[in-house]
Design a protein around this motif. Structure first.
Motif, PDB file in Angstrom:
ATOM      1  N   VAL A  21      13.993 -12.370  16.234  1.00  0.00           N
ATOM      2  CA  VAL A  21      14.921 -11.803  17.208  1.00  0.00           C
ATOM      3  C   VAL A  21      16.056 -12.782  17.490  1.00  0.00           C
ATOM      4  CG1 VAL A  21      13.147 -10.384  18.316  1.00  0.00           C
ATOM      5  CG2 VAL A  21      13.627 -12.663  19.210  1.00  0.00           C
ATOM      6  N   VAL A  77      21.124  -8.801  12.356  1.00  0.00           N
ATOM      7  CA  VAL A  77      20.283  -7.605  12.214  1.00  0.00           C
ATOM      8  C   VAL A  77      20.658  -6.878  10.922  1.00  0.00           C
ATOM      9  CG1 VAL A  77      19.638  -5.374  13.229  1.00  0.00           C
ATOM     10  CG2 VAL A  77      19.924  -7.384  14.700  1.00  0.00           C
ATOM     11  N   ALA A  84      15.799  -7.500  16.171  1.00  0.00           N
ATOM     12  CA  ALA A  84      16.191  -7.094  17.515  1.00  0.00           C
ATOM     13  C   ALA A  84      17.126  -8.124  18.123  1.00  0.00           C
ATOM     14  CB  ALA A  84      14.960  -6.940  18.413  1.00  0.00           C
ATOM     15  N   GLU A 108      20.849  -0.059  16.238  1.00  0.00           N
ATOM     16  CA  GLU A 108      19.864   0.850  15.652  1.00  0.00           C
ATOM     17  C   GLU A 108      20.284   1.289  14.249  1.00  0.00           C
ATOM     18  OE1 GLU A 108      19.332   3.933  18.569  1.00  0.00           O
ATOM     19  OE2 GLU A 108      18.413   2.535  19.987  1.00  0.00           O
ATOM     20  N   GLY A 112      17.753  -2.264  13.604  1.00  0.00           N
ATOM     21  CA  GLY A 112      17.077  -3.021  14.653  1.00  0.00           C
ATOM     22  C   GLY A 112      17.110  -2.291  15.978  1.00  0.00           C
ATOM     23  N   PHE A 113      16.897  -3.041  17.033  1.00  0.00           N
ATOM     24  CA  PHE A 113      16.996  -2.474  18.373  1.00  0.00           C
ATOM     25  C   PHE A 113      17.496  -3.523  19.357  1.00  0.00           C
ATOM     26  CE2 PHE A 113      12.618  -3.906  17.920  1.00  0.00           C
ATOM     27  CZ  PHE A 113      12.344  -4.546  19.120  1.00  0.00           C
ATOM     28  N   GLN A 115      17.057  -4.885  23.138  1.00  0.00           N
ATOM     29  CA  GLN A 115      16.029  -4.878  24.167  1.00  0.00           C
ATOM     30  C   GLN A 115      16.486  -5.629  25.409  1.00  0.00           C
ATOM     31  OE1 GLN A 115      12.913  -3.305  24.048  1.00  0.00           O
ATOM     32  NE2 GLN A 115      13.006  -3.821  26.205  1.00  0.00           N
TER      33      GLN A 115
END
Length: 119
Positions: A21, A77, A84, A108, A112-113, A115
Motif C-alpha cells: 500500500v 497502483v 491500495a 479502482e 486498486g482501491f 481506503q
C-alpha cells in the motif's frame, strides 16, 4: 502455488509477496501530520499490509488530477507495485465529494482501491 501432498489446500510459498500500500498524507500546516501517518500505518499493520511508499504532499490547493505527488501514488497502483492508497480522511484527497469520488474511481480503474483509515 504448489499443492500439499496431504491436503487439497494451496500452500503459500515463502516468496509470496504481501499486499503493498501507499500512504498518502497532506500537509495542511507547518507541523508534520504525525497522527494521520500513525493512523494509516496502524491500519496497514492490522491487515498485515506492507507500506511500500509514504507520500507527504504540501500542495493541498491544487485539484487531485494536477497534484504530482498524488499522481505518483496512483502510478504505483497502475504499475501494480501497490494495491491500495491509504488516507486518513477524504479531505486528504479533496474536501469536494465529486473530486474525491473521481479520484477513487481512477484508483479502482487502475486495479486498486482508496481506503480512508479514520472516521
Amino acid at each position: 502455488m504448489p499443492l500439499s501432498s496431504r491436503s487439497s489446500k494451496p500452500e503459500l510459498s515463502s516468496s509470496a509477496q504481501s499486499f503493498q500500500v501507499v500512504i498518502y498524507l497532506s500537509k495542511n500546516s507547518p507541523a508534520f501530520p504525525e497522527l494521520e501517518m500513525r493512523s494509516c500505518e496502524q491500519y496497514a499493520h492490522a491487515f498485515n499490509w506492507d507500506v511500500s511508499l509514504t507520500v507527504l504532499d504540501d500542495d493541498t490547493e491544487t485539484p487531485p488530477e494536477r497534484r504530482s505527488s498524488l499522481q505518483a501514488a496512483l502510478q504505483r497502483v497502475k504499475d501494480q507495485r501497490a494495491g491500495a492508497i491509504l488516507v486518513a480522511s477524504k479531505a486528504t484527497i479533496s474536501p469536494i465529494d465529486g473530486e474525491y469520488d473521481e479520484f477513487a474511481r481512477q484508483v479502482e480503474k487502475a486495479g486498486g482501491f482508496l481506503q480512508v483509515t479514520r472516521r
